[in-house]
Design a protein around this motif. Structure first.
Motif, PDB file in Angstrom:
ATOM      1  N   MET A 114       6.350  -2.207 -60.061  1.00 20.48           N
ATOM      2  CA  MET A 114       5.441  -1.187 -60.100  1.00 20.48           C
ATOM      3  C   MET A 114       6.040   0.221 -60.429  1.00 20.48           C
ATOM      4  SD  MET A 114       2.513  -2.513 -59.191  1.00 20.48           S
ATOM      5  CE  MET A 114       3.072  -4.112 -59.587  1.00 20.48           C
ATOM      6  N   LYS A 115       7.226   0.613 -60.083  1.00 25.13           N
ATOM      7  CA  LYS A 115       7.799   1.547 -60.743  1.00 25.13           C
ATOM      8  C   LYS A 115       8.106   1.605 -62.076  1.00 25.13           C
ATOM      9  CE  LYS A 115      10.363   2.562 -56.345  1.00 25.13           C
ATOM     10  NZ  LYS A 115      11.773   2.638 -55.603  1.00 25.13           N
ATOM     11  N   THR A 144       0.223   5.512 -59.940  1.00 24.14           N
ATOM     12  CA  THR A 144       0.533   5.355 -58.649  1.00 24.14           C
ATOM     13  C   THR A 144       1.170   3.924 -58.325  1.00 24.14           C
ATOM     14  OG1 THR A 144      -1.581   5.345 -57.320  1.00 24.14           O
ATOM     15  CG2 THR A 144      -0.525   7.581 -57.940  1.00 24.14           C
ATOM     16  N   ASN A 145       1.934   3.816 -57.299  1.00 23.22           N
ATOM     17  CA  ASN A 145       2.524   2.485 -56.780  1.00 23.22           C
ATOM     18  C   ASN A 145       1.260   2.091 -55.861  1.00 23.22           C
ATOM     19  OD1 ASN A 145       3.638   0.106 -55.518  1.00 23.22           O
ATOM     20  ND2 ASN A 145       5.704   1.305 -55.532  1.00 23.22           N
ATOM     21  N   ASN A 186       8.121  -3.754 -55.779  1.00 24.52           N
ATOM     22  CA  ASN A 186       8.280  -2.337 -55.763  1.00 24.52           C
ATOM     23  C   ASN A 186       8.869  -1.926 -57.224  1.00 24.52           C
ATOM     24  OD1 ASN A 186       7.070  -0.691 -53.664  1.00 24.52           O
ATOM     25  ND2 ASN A 186       7.976  -2.233 -52.389  1.00 24.52           N
ATOM     26  N   ARG A 220       2.596   1.450 -48.261  1.00 22.77           N
ATOM     27  CA  ARG A 220       4.017   2.312 -47.867  1.00 22.77           C
ATOM     28  C   ARG A 220       3.921   2.178 -46.482  1.00 22.77           C
ATOM     29  NH1 ARG A 220       2.989   8.032 -51.183  1.00 22.77           N
ATOM     30  NH2 ARG A 220       3.026   7.149 -53.288  1.00 22.77           N
ATOM     31  N   ILE A 273       4.723   2.545 -63.696  1.00 22.99           N
ATOM     32  CA  ILE A 273       4.557   3.993 -63.573  1.00 22.99           C
ATOM     33  C   ILE A 273       5.410   4.849 -64.786  1.00 22.99           C
ATOM     34  CG2 ILE A 273       4.743   6.043 -62.262  1.00 22.99           C
ATOM     35  CD1 ILE A 273       4.375   4.586 -59.841  1.00 22.99           C
ATOM     36  N   TRP A 308      -4.850  -3.970 -60.045  1.00 16.44           N
ATOM     37  CA  TRP A 308      -3.705  -3.285 -58.843  1.00 16.44           C
ATOM     38  C   TRP A 308      -4.278  -1.987 -58.383  1.00 16.44           C
ATOM     39  CZ3 TRP A 308      -0.006  -5.772 -56.815  1.00 16.44           C
ATOM     40  CH2 TRP A 308       0.743  -6.711 -57.563  1.00 16.44           C
ATOM     41  N   GLU A 323       0.680  12.423 -53.811  1.00 14.86           N
ATOM     42  CA  GLU A 323       1.512  11.608 -54.727  1.00 14.86           C
ATOM     43  C   GLU A 323       2.678  12.629 -54.777  1.00 14.86           C
ATOM     44  OE1 GLU A 323       3.219   8.718 -56.920  1.00 14.86           O
ATOM     45  OE2 GLU A 323       1.092   8.803 -55.713  1.00 14.86           O
TER      46      GLU A 323
END
Length: 231
Positions: free
Chosen positions: A197-198, A208-209, A194, A213, A201, A159, A30
């Motif tokens: 998700m950020k 975590t996303n 994305n 990736r 966080i 998720w 991470e």
């Protein structure tokens, strides 16, 4: 369970600090933008290990991390996200965000709302739930639908399940007629997710996303159903 030293990488533009750990023989990584954030996360892993806490093999994270994400429904989080980002987004961005969140929210329901017409559910989400200026003025029939969605929305913790993530991505990559969406549409939806998700966080709802990736995997589209067809 093993926690390794922080890996520092000095790139041309920025330096990243990567926490590395191992759970059940699988290694996890991470990256963080500051050493303080990396050390804080690494310390949390070490504390959890010291307390003998179990780790979720699907995510590599302590089970205690699931508490916040498990306590909040996806629908509630999505509404809060819209409200937080609304002042920053332009008209087209607001519409595209609402469309993406609508597809995700329907994919993350415990059951299909068969007592409502599919088009009315999509409209209630897209035009009212995910519109910060209109939501408070929603008609009674729309409020009824949204209350049902809220009661039947899965928790954000889903998720953390890779299979569920694939289902959601398949949903947002599929057109209403069941065919795969155009490449630009898929790219836009992934970009919006994305950012979502950020945000999760930053708000400490997710650690975590969960989105894949690197090169995007191409998922086969879902067959058309009453919930993925029509206006």
């Amino acid at each position: 369970m093993k926690v390794y030293k922080i890996l520092t990488y000095k790139g041309a533009r920025k330096t990243t600090y990567t926490v590395r750990w191992e759970v059940a023989g699988k290694r996890w990584r991470e990256p963080f933008g500051t050493v303080a954030l990396a050390e804080g996360f690494r310390s949390e892993l070490i504390r959890a290990t010291g307390k003998g806490e179990a780790f979720v093999t699907a995510t590599g994270l302590p089970v205690s991390h699931r508490s916040k994400s498990a306590a909040m429904s996806w629908y509630a989080f999505a509404v809060r996200y819209v409200d937080a980002r609304w002042p920053e987004l332009g008209g087209n961005s607001r519409k595209n965000t609402a469309k993406t969140l609508t597809a995700v929210t329907i994919a993350l329901l415990r059951a299909q709302p068969t007592q409502f017409a599919p088009v009315t559910v999509r409209t209630a989400l897209r035009e009212w739930a995910f519109n910060a200026t209109r939501r408070a003025d929603a008609p009674r029939d729309v409020e009824t639908i949204l209350r049902w969605v809220e009661r039947n929305s899965l928790p954000v913790s889903v998720w953390e399940e890779p299979e569920r993530v694939d289902e959601v991505l398949r949903a947002v990559d599929t057109r209403l007629d069941g065919k795969q969406a155009a490449a630009w549409s898929r790219k836009r939806n992934r970009r919006i997710l994305n950012v979502v998700m950020k945000h999760a966080i930053r708000r400490r709802v997710l650690r975590t996303n969960p989105l894949p990736r690197g090169r995007r995997r191409r998922l086969s589209p879902r067959p058309a159903t009453p919930w993925t067809s029509g206006p």
